[in-house]
Design a protein around this motif. Structure first.
Motif, PDB file in Angstrom:
ATOM      1  N   VAL A  46       0.826  -1.217   0.000  1.00 17.86           N
ATOM      2  CA  VAL A  46       0.000   0.000   0.000  1.00 17.86           C
ATOM      3  C   VAL A  46       0.856   1.261   0.000  1.00 17.86           C
ATOM      4  O   VAL A  46       2.021   1.235   0.400  1.00 17.86           O
ATOM      5  N   GLN A  47       0.250   2.343  -0.425  1.00 21.13           N
ATOM      6  CA  GLN A  47       0.897   3.645  -0.360  1.00 21.13           C
ATOM      7  C   GLN A  47       1.078   4.036   1.105  1.00 21.13           C
ATOM      8  O   GLN A  47       0.154   3.887   1.903  1.00 21.13           O
ATOM      9  N   LYS A  48       2.238   4.536   1.449  1.00 24.79           N
ATOM     10  CA  LYS A  48       2.500   4.956   2.829  1.00 24.79           C
ATOM     11  C   LYS A  48       1.504   6.032   3.273  1.00 24.79           C
ATOM     12  O   LYS A  48       1.073   6.043   4.423  1.00 24.79           O
ATOM     13  N   LYS A  49       1.118   6.912   2.362  1.00 26.85           N
ATOM     14  CA  LYS A  49       0.185   7.983   2.726  1.00 26.85           C
ATOM     15  C   LYS A  49      -1.175   7.433   3.132  1.00 26.85           C
ATOM     16  O   LYS A  49      -1.901   8.056   3.886  1.00 26.85           O
ATOM     17  N   TRP A  50      -1.543   6.243   2.648  1.00 25.62           N
ATOM     18  CA  TRP A  50      -2.814   5.624   3.033  1.00 25.62           C
ATOM     19  C   TRP A  50      -2.818   5.215   4.496  1.00 25.62           C
ATOM     20  O   TRP A  50      -3.865   4.975   5.080  1.00 25.62           O
ATOM     21  N   LEU A  51      -1.635   5.120   5.084  1.00 26.30           N
ATOM     22  CA  LEU A  51      -1.507   4.765   6.502  1.00 26.30           C
ATOM     23  C   LEU A  51      -1.302   6.006   7.368  1.00 26.30           C
ATOM     24  O   LEU A  51      -1.060   5.895   8.563  1.00 26.30           O
ATOM     25  N   GLY A  52      -1.375   7.170   6.747  1.00 27.79           N
ATOM     26  CA  GLY A  52      -1.214   8.413   7.492  1.00 27.79           C
ATOM     27  C   GLY A  52       0.188   8.969   7.492  1.00 27.79           C
ATOM     28  O   GLY A  52       0.480   9.932   8.193  1.00 27.79           O
ATOM     29  N   ASP A  54       3.573  10.886   5.985  1.00 31.05           N
ATOM     30  CA  ASP A  54       3.919  11.987   5.088  1.00 31.05           C
ATOM     31  C   ASP A  54       4.924  11.526   4.031  1.00 31.05           C
ATOM     32  O   ASP A  54       5.206  12.255   3.089  1.00 31.05           O
ATOM     33  N   GLU A  55       5.451  10.321   4.195  1.00 32.82           N
ATOM     34  CA  GLU A  55       6.456   9.800   3.270  1.00 32.82           C
ATOM     35  C   GLU A  55       5.809   9.329   1.971  1.00 32.82           C
ATOM     36  O   GLU A  55       4.665   8.900   1.948  1.00 32.82           O
ATOM     37  N   GLU A  56       6.584   9.402   0.903  1.00 29.54           N
ATOM     38  CA  GLU A  56       6.163   8.874  -0.394  1.00 29.54           C
ATOM     39  C   GLU A  56       6.559   7.409  -0.486  1.00 29.54           C
ATOM     40  O   GLU A  56       7.400   6.927   0.269  1.00 29.54           O
ATOM     41  N   GLY A  57       5.952   6.701  -1.404  1.00 29.64           N
ATOM     42  CA  GLY A  57       6.326   5.328  -1.666  1.00 29.64           C
ATOM     43  C   GLY A  57       5.312   4.328  -1.147  1.00 29.64           C
ATOM     44  O   GLY A  57       4.242   4.694  -0.657  1.00 29.64           O
ATOM     45  N   VAL A  58       5.683   3.070  -1.275  1.00 25.83           N
ATOM     46  CA  VAL A  58       4.812   1.973  -0.864  1.00 25.83           C
ATOM     47  C   VAL A  58       5.501   1.121   0.191  1.00 25.83           C
ATOM     48  O   VAL A  58       6.720   1.164   0.340  1.00 25.83           O
ATOM     49  N   VAL A  59       4.695   0.354   0.910  1.00 23.65           N
ATOM     50  CA  VAL A  59       5.217  -0.525   1.945  1.00 23.65           C
ATOM     51  C   VAL A  59       4.357  -1.785   1.985  1.00 23.65           C
ATOM     52  O   VAL A  59       3.150  -1.740   1.737  1.00 23.65           O
ATOM     53  N   ASP A  60       4.989  -2.915   2.259  1.00 22.12           N
ATOM     54  CA  ASP A  60       4.242  -4.149   2.499  1.00 22.12           C
ATOM     55  C   ASP A  60       3.703  -4.105   3.914  1.00 22.12           C
ATOM     56  O   ASP A  60       4.413  -3.704   4.850  1.00 22.12           O
TER      57      ASP A  60
END
Length: 119
Positions: A46-52, A54-60
């Protein structure tokens, strides 16, 4: 623990199967009890911003079911978030980026597995 380590851990330690049920999201992986097919973990990218963040990018991340009493306090811990795309009263989202200790993650997997076992 990263995504690959998480998958290996679950398969080696639980009576579980996994599948990729969504064509539009081919990396989203659902871990299920073999007997009941109930979910106990959902791994996503998911996009890091979807988790609140401020960082760009994705994370598992992995969504895990938790005791309602613990959800609020868990969300205060670094690397644990309000459940993404799940019931926020019963589930949390945990980053698979090494921030949450392996021991903590293993404990949360056990809780999720037990809470969804239907016993």
């Amino acid at each position: 623990m990263n995504r690959d380590d998480f998958e290996k851990f679950v398969i080696q330690n639980y009576d579980a199967s996994f599948d990729y049920p969504w064509k539009k999201s081919p990396r989203n992986e659902v871990f299920r009890h073999k007997n009941s097919k109930k979910w106990f973990a959902l791994v996503m990218n998911v996009q890091k911003k979807w988790l609140g963040s401020d960082e760009e990018g994705v994370v598992d991340v992995v969504n895990l079911k938790c005791d309602k009493e613990l959800v609020g306090s868990l969300q205060k811990e670094h690397g644990i978030f309000k459940a993404y795309h799940m019931n926020k009263e019963n589930w949390v989202t945990v980053g698979l980026d090494g921030i949450v200790s392996d021991e903590k993650l293993k404990s949360l997997v056990r809780m999720s597995y037990d809470l969804t076992s239907g016993k």
